[in-house]
Design an enzyme around this catalytic site. Structure first.
Site, PDB file in Angstrom:
ATOM      1  CE1 TYR A   1       3.887  15.547  93.775  1.00 34.48           C
ATOM      2  CE2 TYR A   1       2.990  14.417  95.680  1.00 34.48           C
ATOM      3  CZ  TYR A   1       3.257  15.586  94.991  1.00 34.48           C
ATOM      4  OH  TYR A   1       2.878  16.810  95.528  1.00 34.48           O
TER       5      TYR A   1
ATOM      6  CD  GLN B   1       4.303  22.779  95.588  1.00 31.56           C
ATOM      7  OE1 GLN B   1       4.529  23.956  95.800  1.00 31.56           O
ATOM      8  NE2 GLN B   1       4.269  21.870  96.556  1.00 31.56           N
TER       9      GLN B   1
ATOM     10  CG  ASN C   1      -1.716  18.261 102.360  1.00 32.65           C
ATOM     11  OD1 ASN C   1      -2.059  17.965 101.218  1.00 32.65           O
ATOM     12  ND2 ASN C   1      -0.494  18.047 102.814  1.00 32.65           N
ATOM     13  CD  GLU C   2       0.619  14.251 101.223  1.00 35.56           C
ATOM     14  OE1 GLU C   2       1.615  14.193 101.955  1.00 35.56           O
ATOM     15  OE2 GLU C   2       0.682  14.107  99.978  1.00 35.56           O
TER      16      GLU C   2
ATOM     17  CD  GLU D   1       3.692  22.673 100.429  1.00 35.92           C
ATOM     18  OE1 GLU D   1       3.788  21.882  99.455  1.00 35.92           O
ATOM     19  OE2 GLU D   1       3.638  22.283 101.609  1.00 35.92           O
TER      20      GLU D   1
ATOM     21  CD  GLU E   1       0.223  17.711  97.478  1.00 34.18           C
ATOM     22  OE1 GLU E   1       1.257  17.015  97.455  1.00 34.18           O
ATOM     23  OE2 GLU E   1      -0.190  18.312  98.480  1.00 34.18           O
TER      24      GLU E   1
HETATM   25  O1  AHR Z   1       4.142  18.842  96.877  1.00 35.04           O
HETATM   26  C1  AHR Z   1       5.084  18.590  97.873  1.00 35.04           C
HETATM   27  C2  AHR Z   1       4.501  17.848  99.057  1.00 35.04           C
HETATM   28  O2  AHR Z   1       4.065  16.584  98.664  1.00 35.04           O
HETATM   29  C3  AHR Z   1       3.287  18.457  99.696  1.00 35.04           C
HETATM   30  O3  AHR Z   1       3.597  19.436 100.618  1.00 35.04           O
HETATM   31  C4  AHR Z   1       2.668  17.288 100.405  1.00 35.04           C
HETATM   32  O4  AHR Z   1       1.280  17.392 100.499  1.00 35.04           O
HETATM   33  C5  AHR Z   1       3.127  16.105  99.600  1.00 35.04           C
HETATM   34  O5  AHR Z   1       3.735  15.166 100.420  1.00 35.04           O
END
Ligand code: AHR
Length: 552
Positions: free
Chosen positions: A295, A400, A217-218, A70, A351
């Site tokens: 995450y 990432q 995205n999101e 990103e 992600e």
């Molecule tokens: O990976 C960092 C961020 O996490 C991304 O930009 C977003 O999609 C998510 O909240």
């Protein structure tokens, strides 16, 4: 955490830290590693791992080993792109050492330009002569000025240098349908259409291949703060105009849920109606895949935990939260199964990874964190789950690739020196799983699972696959302090040769630095012995191992 709480948290974070709008902590309490849980049970004898070598099942898509880059912090700029004038060896501005390191991983796909950035990105600002490209503010990530010097041509150049496939993420949150439609035309059309002509005028004659395209995205957060229902309508509309040009067949990926929000997945699946996958008449359904984000952290968003300074409890908390991915994939797959029993629609975890507090003294909006042996085990646990869910999981992208979150590569801001992280090594050790057939694996432990945050965590994780007359077995000893004997009960085929690699270190927080680049690096696993049922292996505490088998 409810959606509303998540949104308000993201708003608070965005203003307080210029930080993200991503996922909540999983089922365990936000307090995470606080409290004094019972010490984990020591191994009470050998673990038994049964592998049916002749029962190859679903193919593990190589795309579950995908990556994500990103416009965030030092990922694109400094990480990948230093410009032609840099003293660092580069090809058209792209770092040669980074490309070489990633080529060794056989990166199957690369997602770009975001993330949250994708829904603010207007691709036409990133093509044409660099000095004429407009600037913009990267409001999500550090509030810095983006000069658009890395745009579509530079990204596709990077894709070609890496020998990977492009996953381009379009803008729904602040972009138009026309803009998205024209981007795919620009990228993939071969005739003299307006966008193909524009591409040519910018120096690229041949169209590129773009197999994956993200529809925002999101959308529940930074991508527009929408309801699932509102987004589902937009996903159908936008993806309609992401056309298959000139034989380029696009898998359109709708922006999906985070964590356990199965309602979002259900709304997207319902929005597809009967249009699943690719229709017999060749007309694509609106989208062919839905995404999910998850995450791993050990505390709440406001204090996610340190990457390098953690207690033994936090070691287990992180691994427990990583193992939660198995349940999440099962829950979202179950919803998808109801609408799509023949699995024509892919689940894309685009992600995932650890998200720790940024390293002290670094920009809070740049998400730069160290990467230890604990991150490596978080990755290996995810991969075991990916292999188990091979039938539905089309793709996954670690967040990432360079200098951001759970990176493969960290570069020194002063010298540019490159370090390969423990996570990099897990990706390398697992390359044999790419496009291999998942094998049934049964793990039996003589002792009870550890109890972490109210969830059970068996202290051995395993998976296996077979391809081209060989098999690869992955074993993670999650015990922080105890080694573990594993009996591999290998059934259904004769093993003619074996070899192994192990990733272990002096401490669970061990990590690589320019001064000590191999503090955590794979070495030969010398503790494999023949056993009446196959092989016996000794795994060090807190270690990851792969065992390659040649089959008769
Ligand atoms: O990976 C960092 C961020 O996490 C991304 O930009 C977003 O999609 C998510 O909240």
């Amino acid at each position: 955490m409810t959606s509303n709480r998540r949104r308000s948290l993201s708003t608070a974070l965005t203003s307080a830290l210029a930080a993200p709008a991503a996922s909540e902590a999983p089922a365990p309490s936000a307090a995470g590693a606080s409290g004094t849980p019972a010490p984990p049970p020591a191994p009470a004898g050998p673990a038994q791992v049964t592998v049916d070598l002749d029962q190859g099942g679903d193919t593990i898509s190589r795309h579950v080993y995908g990556h994500f880059a990103e416009h965030l912090g030092r990922c694109i700029y400094e990480g990948f792109f230093v410009g032609e004038d840099s003293e660092l060896p580069n090809t058209r501005g792209i770092r040669d050492d980074v490309v070489a390191a990633l080529r060794a991983l056989q990166v199957p796909n690369l997602r770009w330009p975001g993330g949250c950035f994708a829904d603010e990105y207007h691709w036409k600002d990133g093509v044409g002569p660099r000095e004429e490209r407009p600037r913009m503010v990267n409001s999500h990530w550090g509030d810095v000025v983006e000069d658009n010097s890395f745009g579509t041509h530079e990204f596709m150049d990077l894709v070609e240098l890496l020998g990977t496939e492009a996953y381009v993420n379009g803008n729904v949150g602040s972009g138009t349908v026309q803009e998205m439609s024209e981007w795919i035309e620009y990228l993939t059309r071969s005739d003299d259409s307006p966008m193909a002509a524009l591409r040519r005028s910018n120096g690229r004659d041949e169209p590129w291949t773009v197999p994956f395209f993200g529809i925002g995205n999101e959308a529940w957060g930074c991508g527009g703060n929408m309801s699932a229902e509102a987004y589902a309508d937009l996903a159908r509309q936008y993806s309609t105009y992401v056309r298959d040009h000139a034989g380029n067949e696009v898998t359109r990926i709708a922006a999906g849920a985070h964590d356990g929000d199965t309602h979002w997945t259900e709304v997207l699946m319902r929005a597809l109606g009967d249009g699943l996958g690719r229709q017999a008449d060749g007309d694509p359904a609106p989208f062919q895949a839905v995404s999910l984000h998850y995450y791993t952290m050990t505390g709440p968003w406001t204090d996610k935990g340190s990457a390098t300074e953690f207690t033994e409890d936090e070691w287990y908390a992180a691994l427990s939260r990583a193992s939660y991915i198995d349940e999440l994939l099962a829950r979202h797959s179950t919803v998808m199964d109801r609408y799509d029993p023949y699995r024509k629609v892919g689940l894309v975890l685009d992600e995932w990874g650890t998200w720790w507090n940024v390293e002290p003294g670094t920009n809070p909006g740049f998400l730069y964190q160290q990467n230890t042996l604990r991150d490596a085990l978080v990755a290996s646990i995810h991969f075991d789950a990916f292999h188990r869910h091979a039938g539905r999981l089309l793709m996954a992208n670690i967040a990432q690739t360079v200098n951001v979150l759970q990176a493969m590569i960290l570069t020194d801001p002063e010298t540019g020196a490159l370090v390969l992280t423990p996570t990099y090594h897990v990706f390398a050790m697992n390359a044999g799983h790419h496009d291999a057939a998942a094998l049934p694996v049964h793990v039996s432990l003589p002792e009870a699972a550890a109890s972490v945050d109210g969830r059970e965590l068996p202290l051995l994780s395993a998976s296996a696959s077979t391809k081209d007359g060989s098999a690869l077995v992955s074993l993670s000893n999650l015990h922080a302090t105890e080694s573990r004997t594993v009996v591999l009960d290998l059934r259904g085929a004769e093993v003619t040769a074996h070899s192994g690699q192990v990733l272990a270190a002096e401490s669970t927080a061990a990590h690589n630095t320019p001064a000590a680049p191999d503090a955590v690096a794979p070495r030969e696993l010398t503790t494999i012995r023949p056993h009446a049922r196959g092989l016996e292996v000794e795994l060090p505490a807190a270690s990851y191992a792969t065992i390659s088998l040649d089959l008769a």
